[in-house]
Design an enzyme around this catalytic site. Structure first.
Site, PDB file in Angstrom:
ATOM      1  N   ARG A   1       0.813  -1.217   0.000  1.00 53.56           N
ATOM      2  CA  ARG A   1       0.000   0.000   0.000  1.00 53.56           C
ATOM      3  C   ARG A   1       0.846   1.266   0.000  1.00 53.56           C
ATOM      4  O   ARG A   1       0.473   2.271  -0.608  1.00 53.56           O
ATOM      5  CB  ARG A   1      -0.923   0.013   1.229  1.00 53.56           C
ATOM      6  CG  ARG A   1      -2.060  -0.986   1.160  1.00 53.56           C
ATOM      7  CD  ARG A   1      -2.935  -0.898   2.397  1.00 53.56           C
ATOM      8  NE  ARG A   1      -2.184  -1.201   3.613  1.00 53.56           N
ATOM      9  CZ  ARG A   1      -2.685  -1.084   4.841  1.00 53.56           C
ATOM     10  NH1 ARG A   1      -3.928  -0.639   5.008  1.00 53.56           N
ATOM     11  NH2 ARG A   1      -1.943  -1.405   5.894  1.00 53.56           N
TER      12      ARG A   1
ATOM     13  N   ASP B   1      -3.638  -1.259  -2.762  1.00 53.80           N
ATOM     14  CA  ASP B   1      -4.349  -1.772  -1.593  1.00 53.80           C
ATOM     15  C   ASP B   1      -5.147  -2.980  -2.066  1.00 53.80           C
ATOM     16  O   ASP B   1      -6.122  -2.840  -2.823  1.00 53.80           O
ATOM     17  CB  ASP B   1      -5.277  -0.694  -1.029  1.00 53.80           C
ATOM     18  CG  ASP B   1      -5.970  -1.124   0.256  1.00 53.80           C
ATOM     19  OD1 ASP B   1      -6.096  -2.348   0.483  1.00 53.80           O
ATOM     20  OD2 ASP B   1      -6.405  -0.245   1.023  1.00 53.80           O
TER      21      ASP B   1
ATOM     22  N   ASN C   1       2.237 -12.779  -0.086  1.00 55.70           N
ATOM     23  CA  ASN C   1       2.667 -12.580   1.294  1.00 55.70           C
ATOM     24  C   ASN C   1       1.785 -11.615   2.071  1.00 55.70           C
ATOM     25  O   ASN C   1       1.774 -11.653   3.296  1.00 55.70           O
ATOM     26  CB  ASN C   1       4.117 -12.067   1.298  1.00 55.70           C
ATOM     27  CG  ASN C   1       4.559 -11.585   2.653  1.00 55.70           C
ATOM     28  OD1 ASN C   1       4.766 -12.373   3.572  1.00 55.70           O
ATOM     29  ND2 ASN C   1       4.679 -10.263   2.805  1.00 55.70           N
TER      30      ASN C   1
ATOM     31  N   TYR D   1      -8.157 -16.926  11.238  1.00 51.68           N
ATOM     32  CA  TYR D   1      -6.805 -16.899  10.672  1.00 51.68           C
ATOM     33  C   TYR D   1      -6.362 -18.319  10.329  1.00 51.68           C
ATOM     34  O   TYR D   1      -5.842 -18.587   9.246  1.00 51.68           O
ATOM     35  CB  TYR D   1      -5.837 -16.255  11.664  1.00 51.68           C
ATOM     36  CG  TYR D   1      -4.432 -16.087  11.127  1.00 51.68           C
ATOM     37  CD1 TYR D   1      -4.131 -15.065  10.240  1.00 51.68           C
ATOM     38  CD2 TYR D   1      -3.401 -16.942  11.518  1.00 51.68           C
ATOM     39  CE1 TYR D   1      -2.843 -14.895   9.748  1.00 51.68           C
ATOM     40  CE2 TYR D   1      -2.118 -16.778  11.038  1.00 51.68           C
ATOM     41  CZ  TYR D   1      -1.843 -15.756  10.152  1.00 51.68           C
ATOM     42  OH  TYR D   1      -0.572 -15.601   9.661  1.00 51.68           O
TER      43      TYR D   1
ATOM     44  N   LYS E   1      -5.575 -19.966   6.536  1.00 52.71           N
ATOM     45  CA  LYS E   1      -4.304 -20.604   6.223  1.00 52.71           C
ATOM     46  C   LYS E   1      -4.495 -22.084   5.875  1.00 52.71           C
ATOM     47  O   LYS E   1      -3.741 -22.629   5.055  1.00 52.71           O
ATOM     48  CB  LYS E   1      -3.330 -20.440   7.384  1.00 52.71           C
ATOM     49  CG  LYS E   1      -2.962 -18.983   7.673  1.00 52.71           C
ATOM     50  CD  LYS E   1      -2.446 -18.252   6.437  1.00 52.71           C
ATOM     51  CE  LYS E   1      -1.968 -16.852   6.767  1.00 52.71           C
ATOM     52  NZ  LYS E   1      -1.474 -16.127   5.562  1.00 52.71           N
TER      53      LYS E   1
ATOM     54  N   THR F   1       8.799 -10.130  12.932  1.00 53.05           N
ATOM     55  CA  THR F   1       8.486  -9.185  11.860  1.00 53.05           C
ATOM     56  C   THR F   1       7.628  -8.082  12.465  1.00 53.05           C
ATOM     57  O   THR F   1       7.391  -8.056  13.669  1.00 53.05           O
ATOM     58  CB  THR F   1       7.708  -9.853  10.702  1.00 53.05           C
ATOM     59  OG1 THR F   1       6.404 -10.235  11.178  1.00 53.05           O
ATOM     60  CG2 THR F   1       8.436 -11.081  10.171  1.00 53.05           C
TER      61      THR F   1
END
Length: 253
Positions: free
Chosen positions: A33, A59, A86, A147, A151, A182
Site C-alpha cells: 500500500r 491496496d 505474502n 486466521y 491458512k 516481523t
C-alpha cells in the site's frame, strides 16, 4: 533475469523475500500500500544488487487495485516467473467479538486475493514454467479462529495445485512459519514478549525466507521452516484437536 512479484513487500517477510531474491539476481515487482516505503526499498535494492525493481502501490482490499496487480501478473512483456503471496494482517482470536466487516476483509486478503493472483499467474506460467509461494502459517495445522481457517485453505489449495500443475512446469508451495520476528505483531499492537511464547519459539525472517526459497526450488508443496515447528506440525497429527485448540489460544502466527 527471472522476475518475481512480491505482495506485502514493504516490510517483514515480504521485504526479506525482496532482499534475498534480489541477491540471487532476480528483477522485482514490489507490491504494497505504501508508495513511499516501496520507493525507498526499490532504491536500496537497485543500488545494492544492480537489479530492476518496479513499484506497484496497491491496496489489495480495493478491487481496482487488485485488478492492476492481476494485469501486471498477466502481462506477457517482462513476465512474472515467481509470485510470492505474502500480504496479510491479523485479528484478535475472539471471532464473535470482532467486527464482521474486519473479518470479511481478513478473509478476502488471505483467500480471495491469493486465489485471484494465482489464477493470473497460472495463465502465463503454464507451459513456460514458474513458481508460486503462498505465505501461510503453522496456524493452518491448528484450529484457532478465522486466521487458522484461511491458512488451512491456502495450504490445502497449494498442495493440490502443486500436484495438478507440475505437468505444466509450475510449482505451488505453502510456506508455513511459526512465530517470526516481523512487524506483523507490532501492527496488532502486540510485543513479542507479551505473546506468552518463549524466545526459543521465535524464528528470524531471513531464516524463514531462505528455507522457503530452498524448498520451493525442490518442488515441495509445503514448507515448515525449522525443526522445532516441523515437530509441532507432527504433533498436531496425533494430539486431540481439543488440546491443540487450547494451546493455540496463545499468541499469533
Amino acid at each position: 533475469m527471472p522476475v518475481a512479484l512480491v505482495t506485502g513487500a514493504s516490510a517483514g517477510l515480504g521485504a526479506e523475500f525482496a532482499h534475498q531474491l534480489a541477491a540471487r539476481g532476480a528483477d522485482l515487482v514490489l507490491v504494497a500500500r505504501s508508495q513511499e516505503a516501496l520507493e525507498t526499498l526499490a532504491v536500496e535494492l537497485r543500488d545494492s544488487y544492480g537489479i530492476s525493481a518496479e513499484v506497484l502501490s496497491a491496496d489489495l482490499l480495493i478491487e481496482d487495485d487488485v485488478d492492476r496487480v492481476v494485469a501486471r501478473i498477466a502481462a506477457t512483456d517482462h513476465p512474472i516467473d515467481l509470485l510470492v503471496n505474502n500480504a496479510g494482517f491479523g485479528l484478535p482470536l475472539r471471532f464473535a467479538d470482532n467486527d464482521i466487516d474486519d473479518e470479511v476483509r481478513h478473509l478476502r486478503l488471505h483467500v480471495e486475493v491469493p486465489m485471484r493472483l494465482m489464477h493470473a499467474a497460472l495463465g502465463v506460467m503454464r507451459g513456460r514454467g514458474g513458481r508460486i509461494i503462498n505465505v501461510a502459517s503453522v496456524a493452518g495445522f491448528i484450529s484457532r479462529s478465522t486466521y487458522s481457517a484461511c491458512k488451512q485453505w491456502l495450504i490445502g489449495f497449494s498442495r493440490w495445485a502443486n500436484e495438478e500443475y507440475a505437468r505444466d512446469g509450475v510449482t505451488v508451495m505453502a510456506l508455513c512459519p511459526g512465530f517470526t520476528h516481523t512487524t506483523f505483531h507490532e501492527r496488532m499492537g502486540l510485543e513479542p514478549g507479551h505473546e506468552g511464547i518463549p524466545a526459543v519459539g521465535w524464528l528470524q525472517a531471513k531464516d524463514v525466507v531462505r528455507e522457503g526459497l530452498r524448498d520451493a526450488a525442490r518442488g515441495r508443496a509445503v514448507s515448515v521452516p525449522s525443526l522445532r515447528y516441523k515437530l509441532v506440525v507432527g504433533l498436531t497429527n496425533i494430539l486431540p484437536s481439543s488440546l491443540t485448540a487450547r494451546a493455540a489460544r496463545r499468541g499469533r502466527v
